[in-house]
Scaffold this active site. Sequence first.
Site, PDB file in Angstrom:
ATOM      1  N   ARG A  90      55.137  19.575  34.690  1.00 41.64           N
ATOM      2  CA  ARG A  90      55.517  18.412  33.935  1.00 41.64           C
ATOM      3  C   ARG A  90      56.051  18.914  32.467  1.00 41.64           C
ATOM      4  NH1 ARG A  90      54.351  16.430  29.000  1.00 41.64           N
ATOM      5  NH2 ARG A  90      52.182  16.980  29.353  1.00 41.64           N
ATOM      6  N   ASP A  91      54.906  19.561  31.888  1.00 38.22           N
ATOM      7  CA  ASP A  91      55.450  19.960  30.412  1.00 38.22           C
ATOM      8  C   ASP A  91      56.306  21.080  30.355  1.00 38.22           C
ATOM      9  OD1 ASP A  91      54.895  19.540  27.556  1.00 38.22           O
ATOM     10  OD2 ASP A  91      52.901  20.154  27.635  1.00 38.22           O
ATOM     11  N   HIS A 131      44.541  20.002  24.971  1.00 38.80           N
ATOM     12  CA  HIS A 131      45.884  20.524  25.405  1.00 38.80           C
ATOM     13  C   HIS A 131      46.538  21.285  24.142  1.00 38.80           C
ATOM     14  CE1 HIS A 131      49.953  19.355  27.561  1.00 38.80           C
ATOM     15  NE2 HIS A 131      50.323  19.862  26.173  1.00 38.80           N
ATOM     16  N   HIS A 154      49.239  24.081  22.610  1.00 37.88           N
ATOM     17  CA  HIS A 154      50.622  25.076  22.762  1.00 37.88           C
ATOM     18  C   HIS A 154      50.448  26.208  21.869  1.00 37.88           C
ATOM     19  CE1 HIS A 154      53.697  22.448  24.707  1.00 37.88           C
ATOM     20  NE2 HIS A 154      52.508  21.596  24.569  1.00 37.88           N
ATOM     21  N   CYS A 177      58.503  21.070  24.086  1.00 38.83           N
ATOM     22  CA  CYS A 177      58.537  19.458  24.093  1.00 38.83           C
ATOM     23  C   CYS A 177      60.141  19.195  23.514  1.00 38.83           C
ATOM     24  CB  CYS A 177      57.773  18.767  23.166  1.00 38.83           C
ATOM     25  SG  CYS A 177      58.060  17.053  22.895  1.00 38.83           S
ATOM     26  N   ASN A 222      53.139  26.030  26.366  1.00 37.23           N
ATOM     27  CA  ASN A 222      51.686  25.674  26.493  1.00 37.23           C
ATOM     28  C   ASN A 222      50.975  26.875  26.577  1.00 37.23           C
ATOM     29  OD1 ASN A 222      53.253  23.495  27.888  1.00 37.23           O
ATOM     30  ND2 ASN A 222      51.401  22.649  27.793  1.00 37.23           N
TER      31      ASN A 222
HETATM   32  N1  COA Z   1      61.115   5.069  34.750  1.00 32.41           N
HETATM   33  C1  COA Z   1      62.259   4.593  35.164  1.00 32.41           C
HETATM   34  N2  COA Z   1      63.354   3.961  34.706  1.00 32.41           N
HETATM   35  C2  COA Z   1      62.672   3.528  33.385  1.00 32.41           C
HETATM   36  C3  COA Z   1      61.764   3.778  32.855  1.00 32.41           C
HETATM   37  C4  COA Z   1      60.652   4.376  33.610  1.00 32.41           C
HETATM   38  N3  COA Z   1      59.451   5.037  33.303  1.00 32.41           N
HETATM   39  N4  COA Z   1      61.476   3.172  31.545  1.00 32.41           N
HETATM   40  C5  COA Z   1      62.735   2.403  31.247  1.00 32.41           C
HETATM   41  N5  COA Z   1      63.486   2.663  32.398  1.00 32.41           N
HETATM   42  C6  COA Z   1      64.828   1.978  32.667  1.00 32.41           C
HETATM   43  C7  COA Z   1      64.956   0.695  32.054  1.00 32.41           C
HETATM   44  O1  COA Z   1      64.701   0.030  33.202  1.00 32.41           O
HETATM   45  C8  COA Z   1      66.206   0.652  31.450  1.00 32.41           C
HETATM   46  O2  COA Z   1      67.080   0.700  32.389  1.00 32.41           O
HETATM   47  P1  COA Z   1      68.663   0.235  32.489  1.00 32.41           P
HETATM   48  O3  COA Z   1      69.456   0.583  31.588  1.00 32.41           O
HETATM   49  O4  COA Z   1      69.393   0.363  33.778  1.00 32.41           O
HETATM   50  O5  COA Z   1      68.376  -1.456  32.212  1.00 32.41           O
HETATM   51  C9  COA Z   1      66.471   1.795  30.822  1.00 32.41           C
HETATM   52  O6  COA Z   1      65.423   2.959  31.404  1.00 32.41           O
HETATM   53  C10 COA Z   1      65.994   1.789  29.394  1.00 32.41           C
HETATM   54  O7  COA Z   1      64.854   1.003  29.262  1.00 32.41           O
HETATM   55  P2  COA Z   1      64.167   0.758  28.019  1.00 32.41           P
HETATM   56  O8  COA Z   1      62.837   0.184  28.224  1.00 32.41           O
HETATM   57  O9  COA Z   1      64.993   0.409  26.969  1.00 32.41           O
HETATM   58  O10 COA Z   1      63.715   2.351  27.302  1.00 32.41           O
HETATM   59  P3  COA Z   1      64.113   3.348  26.096  1.00 32.41           P
HETATM   60  O11 COA Z   1      65.534   3.590  26.218  1.00 32.41           O
HETATM   61  O12 COA Z   1      63.434   2.679  24.808  1.00 32.41           O
HETATM   62  O13 COA Z   1      63.203   4.605  26.374  1.00 32.41           O
HETATM   63  C11 COA Z   1      61.154   5.501  27.122  1.00 32.41           C
HETATM   64  C12 COA Z   1      61.815   4.522  26.323  1.00 32.41           C
HETATM   65  C13 COA Z   1      59.753   5.531  26.852  1.00 32.41           C
HETATM   66  C14 COA Z   1      61.535   5.026  28.591  1.00 32.41           C
HETATM   67  C15 COA Z   1      61.792   6.813  26.919  1.00 32.41           C
HETATM   68  O14 COA Z   1      61.901   7.073  25.656  1.00 32.41           O
HETATM   69  C16 COA Z   1      61.063   8.178  27.556  1.00 32.41           C
HETATM   70  O15 COA Z   1      61.042   8.141  28.709  1.00 32.41           O
HETATM   71  N6  COA Z   1      60.563   8.759  26.756  1.00 32.41           N
HETATM   72  C17 COA Z   1      59.344   9.842  27.310  1.00 32.41           C
HETATM   73  C18 COA Z   1      60.208  11.125  26.733  1.00 32.41           C
HETATM   74  C19 COA Z   1      59.037  12.274  27.349  1.00 32.41           C
HETATM   75  O16 COA Z   1      58.831  12.244  28.744  1.00 32.41           O
HETATM   76  N7  COA Z   1      58.718  13.177  26.558  1.00 32.41           N
HETATM   77  C20 COA Z   1      57.982  14.244  26.963  1.00 32.41           C
HETATM   78  C21 COA Z   1      56.528  13.840  27.321  1.00 32.41           C
HETATM   79  S1  COA Z   1      55.252  14.015  25.997  1.00 32.41           S
HETATM   80 ZN    ZN Z   2      52.528  19.843  25.829  1.00 29.56          ZN
END
Ligand code: COA
Ligand code: ZN
Length: 314
Positions: free
Chosen positions: A15-16, A212, A214, A245, A254
Amino acid sequence: MRTGVDVEVREVGLRDGLQSVSTFFPSAEKIAWIRAEAACGMPEIEVCSFVPPKLIPQFTDAVEIVAAALEIPNLSVSALTPNLKGALRAFETGVHKLNYVTSVSESHNQSNVRRSTDESVEDFRRIVEARDQHAQAANTRLGVGLSTAWGCSIEGAVDPDATMRLAGRFAEAGADELAICDTVGYANPTEVKALLSRVVKEYGDGVDIAAHFHDTRGLGLANVYASLEAEVFRYDATLGGLGGCPYAPNATGNIVMDDLIFLLEGAGLRTGVDLDKLIAVREIISRNLPNEALHGMYALAGAPKGFQSTSQVA
Ligand code: COA
Ligand code: ZN
């Protein structure tokens, strides 16, 4: 914690590590990696993220990967999600543990998950409710990773009181575990011991506490040692130090799982992981990501003459 183990190490490379790698790691090879590490005695592996596949295509195969991992005996399978939508997808799979993520720093939370920390706490409450009502998820534990707990590459230093307050809100909301994360390698051992001692004292009775780190500035394992002094016994790490990240400039890998196990076993703390067998698993990463640097001094130097880990003896 598994019986016969003093410290629980958790592999988070799938994942990370993989979230910041643009090359798609083939699903069959992810499964081979998980199986090989589980066979070394790794107690828990975070196998993927439930995020929008459009945003991070590396995790398009999340459902398939969790399903394959759940078939491995004695392995705790976890996954990460930043929101309710991802939690609902994860609950369908019956994953053992779901790790939710929120940053203490507002700016990092906005950049990572596009919302305020208040909104993240509210979303977590909905996730707890959803878990409690979901037939498949009755036994799914909920962890919360508090990112940028000691510092943030956008805001700089983070006030330990802010981390304590957020930890308290998640403990109150129903977190089973709090993982305190030095996402960008800002912490030093003095600060680590000070903050984690407070977290353990305040919340450690009802909630599992994990750390956790890094190794961005080379203090990763020193910070582990300081955490042990604060009585934290759960650590995330990645084989070969893969990681970073995508939403934190200059974040690097990490802490190295192999070196972490060498540290712990050398201190007489049983991890249950066969270190020399684990070293061989690095090859699965290097054959699939030939352009990614793998780290780790134990892999380079080998075991000191006569060294035998307590886990190998057991
Ligand atoms: N899994 C699948 N699809 C998802 C989802 C999820 N967890 N969360 C949102 N979506 C989809 C929505 O249904 C929407 O789809 P559409 O465009 O077909 O309608 C689209 O993604 C946008 O959704 P929204 O709620 O507006 O999300 P956003 O664009 O504001 O993004 C997050 C918010 C949280 C989903 C996004 O910023 C994210 O995934 N961040 C995590 C980043 C990460 O993993 N960082 C490292 C880990 S620490
Ligand atoms: Zn991390």
